[in-house]
Design an enzyme around this catalytic site. Structure first.
Site, PDB file in Angstrom:
ATOM      1  CB  THR A 165      60.655  64.166  28.460  1.00  0.00           C
ATOM      2  OG1 THR A 165      61.998  64.484  28.813  1.00  0.00           O
ATOM      3  CG2 THR A 165      60.565  64.001  26.949  1.00  0.00           C
ATOM      4  CE1 TYR A 224      70.121  75.995  19.583  1.00  0.00           C
ATOM      5  CE2 TYR A 224      72.287  76.865  20.152  1.00  0.00           C
ATOM      6  CZ  TYR A 224      71.264  76.700  19.232  1.00  0.00           C
ATOM      7  OH  TYR A 224      71.390  77.216  17.968  1.00  0.00           O
ATOM      8  CE1 TYR A 284      64.942  62.532  31.965  1.00  0.00           C
ATOM      9  CE2 TYR A 284      63.992  64.737  31.877  1.00  0.00           C
ATOM     10  CZ  TYR A 284      63.953  63.399  31.533  1.00  0.00           C
ATOM     11  OH  TYR A 284      62.921  62.927  30.742  1.00  0.00           O
ATOM     12  CE  LYS A 304      62.513  60.002  33.774  1.00  0.00           C
ATOM     13  NZ  LYS A 304      61.447  60.848  33.203  1.00  0.00           N
TER      14      LYS A 304
END
Length: 297
Positions: free
Chosen positions: A49, A112, A142, A172
């Site tokens: 990110t 999405y 993630y 994470k």
């Protein structure tokens, strides 16, 4: 070639510099990565990110990973993000990482479609594992639902670990919920739970967590590395607390304005390179007034 391990330590969610034409700046990127490793960090989590990964094409992402390796950074020091919305591109990025000797990757869920079922999420990760079909692969999940809107439930993690032992090696967790992290540490003792928020690494480590992948390490990596190395040493308690305070202050400073633009402004100062201010739209750099106030803070 490197083999997958359960990642432990402090990894920087590295920023990605771009030229004025918005193409990735490989030279500035690799210089920054080398500086981060010199800070004492365990490794570099590129193309996440903070690295504006979803603004880059598959070819650009592959080029950045190859540039890091060409600059002499060891494959085992790299954790590239390979999760995108298209299944086949996630597979391609993951296969590419393995082809250049990088075995651990960080993988977003497909993000999405919303209200994805647990079955759909499991099927997506399972399909990647099946198609890649490489025993060297280590996948770090993630969990960042505030961006992806697709949380990764514990039951899905358990199914993946059971179906593909040794492949799903960690997570994470960037949701900022320490209770969720500690619940995973307790439920999955053979699983690397990595904090995505700098201030939470210390309490996570104290309860058996594996470390962190964070954005502020672009600036305060040496302090976070010190906390990781000495958190369990009573004789260093005061030094650890001082380093932790600097980490929290650094994160707060970088969050005064838009975080990624702020980090780039501060890294531009660190390297004496104003090219670091560039961002690929839709993200935009700080205004001159914001940057002046940030640097003066």
């Amino acid at each position: 070639m490197a083999t997958p391990t359960k990642p432990r330590g402090v990894f920087c969610a590295a920023l990605t510099p771009v030229h004025d034409d918005l193409s990735p700046n490989h030279a500035a990127f690799t210089k920054h990565c080398q500086a981060l490793l010199n800070d004492g960090l365990t490794g570099i989590a590129l193309l996440g990110t903070t690295g504006e990964a979803n603004s880059f094409s598959t070819a650009e992402r592959q080029g950045l990973l190859e540039a890091a390796l060409k600059a002499g950074i060891a494959p085992e020091k790299l954790l590239p993000g390979t999760g995108v919305t298209a299944l086949t591109e996630t597979v391609a990025l993951t296969r590419h990482a393995l082809s250049v000797g990088v075995t651990n990757v960080v993988m977003l869920p497909p993000f999405y479609y919303k209200n994805v079922t647990d079955e759909g999420l499991f099927a997506s990760y399972a399909e990647v594992a099946e198609r890649v079909g490489d025993s060297r692969l280590g996948i770090v999940l993630y969990h960042i639902p505030q961006f992806s809107t697709v949380p990764i439930p514990h039951d899905v993690i358990e199914r993946l670990m059971t179906r593909y032992p040794g492949t799903f090696v960690g997570i994470k967790d960037s949701a900022g919920d320490i209770k969720n992290m500690l619940a995973m540490v307790e439920r999955f003792p053979d699983f690397s739970v990595l904090a995505g928020a700098d201030p939470l690494m210390l309490p996570l480590l104290q309860q058996g967590g594996a470390g962190a992948i964070t954005a502020t390490t672009n600036l305060v990596g040496a302090d976070l590395a010190f906390v990781y190395k000495h958190f369990n040493d009573p004789s260093r308690k005061d030094q650890v607390e001082a380093a932790q305070a600097r980490v929290v202050a650094g994160r707060n400073r970088a969050s005064t304005y838009a975080q990624m633009a702020s980090l780039k402004a501060l890294v531009a100062e660190r390297h004496g390179d104003q090219g670091w201010l560039n961002m690929r739209p839709p993200l935009v750099k700080l205004t001159e007034e914001e940057r002046a106030a940030l640097l003066a803070s």
